[in-house]
Design a protein around this motif. Structure first.
Motif, PDB file in Angstrom:
ATOM      1  N   PRO A 142       0.791  -1.233   0.000  1.00  0.00           N
ATOM      2  CA  PRO A 142       0.000   0.000   0.000  1.00  0.00           C
ATOM      3  C   PRO A 142       0.828   1.291   0.000  1.00  0.00           C
ATOM      4  O   PRO A 142       0.354   2.327  -0.470  1.00  0.00           O
ATOM      5  N   HIS A 143       2.064   1.221   0.519  1.00  0.00           N
ATOM      6  CA  HIS A 143       2.871   2.439   0.617  1.00  0.00           C
ATOM      7  C   HIS A 143       4.008   2.487  -0.397  1.00  0.00           C
ATOM      8  O   HIS A 143       4.869   3.367  -0.322  1.00  0.00           O
ATOM      9  N   PHE A 144       3.996   1.562  -1.343  1.00  0.00           N
ATOM     10  CA  PHE A 144       5.078   1.499  -2.325  1.00  0.00           C
ATOM     11  C   PHE A 144       5.144   2.782  -3.162  1.00  0.00           C
ATOM     12  O   PHE A 144       6.210   3.415  -3.272  1.00  0.00           O
ATOM     13  N   GLU A 145       4.036   3.167  -3.764  1.00  0.00           N
ATOM     14  CA  GLU A 145       4.044   4.296  -4.684  1.00  0.00           C
ATOM     15  C   GLU A 145       4.391   5.599  -3.973  1.00  0.00           C
ATOM     16  O   GLU A 145       5.118   6.446  -4.522  1.00  0.00           O
ATOM     17  N   ALA A 146       3.879   5.787  -2.759  1.00  0.00           N
ATOM     18  CA  ALA A 146       4.176   7.014  -2.020  1.00  0.00           C
ATOM     19  C   ALA A 146       5.660   7.101  -1.679  1.00  0.00           C
ATOM     20  O   ALA A 146       6.266   8.178  -1.747  1.00  0.00           O
TER      21      ALA A 146
END
Length: 211
Positions: free
Chosen positions: A162-166
């Motif tokens: 869930p936090h990869f792109e950020a």
């Protein structure tokens, strides 16, 4: 020759003159009243000193030389936080940008975890994950690096998280590019109120993961 900083008994001065010391020589000898005194005095101590201590960690490197980059780590952190501020990011994000590399010079091999431990109790899960993993994600930008070629793909282990792109976006915009003279650098003091508001949040307990 010994050097003593404090009173005639060698004790460090207290923050406030109306405070008292605890006397037992070891923690297992402390009484309930000793713990109560420490708890109450520390509550005030942290409220007044926490921000200063955190900023001092970063400020200590302000005059450091560089080993090759055109700006040192202190200026890199200022550039990163200033860019986030100019982009209209929220205060948590700006503070994360300011302190993402606070451990870079003292904990170079694991500075992401250093920053995550420092700010983790006060920031969102996404911000804590970003701090912990940004060092690994940065290797994606090590084009033609003679020693880090194998690490450049390590971030792919977390693709789909869930936090990869950020985290990838933070590294792309605010980490790998904020290394040159001429970029805006707001003074460190301008970030102090933001940090104070962040650290005034009730801290949450971060339970270490089992290996």
């Amino acid at each position: 020759m010994s050097h003593r900083l404090g009173d005639d008994a060698g004790r460090t001065p207290l923050l406030r003159p109306d405070w008292g010391y605890v006397d037992p020589p070891a923690l297992d000898a402390f009484r309930a009243e000793d713990w109560s005194r420490l708890r109450e005095q520390r509550r005030i101590f942290d409220a007044e000193q926490h921000v200063k201590h955190v900023l001092r960690l970063l400020e200590a490197s302000a005059a450091d030389p560089s080993f090759g980059y055109q700006v040192n780590n202190f200026r890199h952190c200022l550039q990163s936080a200033t860019a986030a501020m100019i982009d209209g990011r929220d205060e948590e994000y700006i503070v994360v940008a300011l302190l993402h590399d606070v451990g870079y010079t003292v904990c170079p091999t694991n500075h992401g975890a250093f920053a995550a431990s420092l700010l983790g109790p006060y920031v969102s899960d996404a911000a804590r994950w970003l701090l912990e993993h940004h060092q690994i994600f940065l290797a994606h930008h090590y084009n033609d690096h003679p020693e880090e070629a194998d690490n450049a793909t390590q971030r792919e282990l977390w693709r789909g998280h869930p936090h990869f792109e950020a985290t990838a976006g933070f590294v792309e915009r605010y980490d790998q590019t904020t290394i040159m003279p001429g970029q805006p650098e707001a003074p460190l003091a301008s970030f102090a109120p933001m940090l104070a508001r962040l650290l005034s949040r009730p801290p949450r307990l971060i339970i270490p993961r089992e290996d």
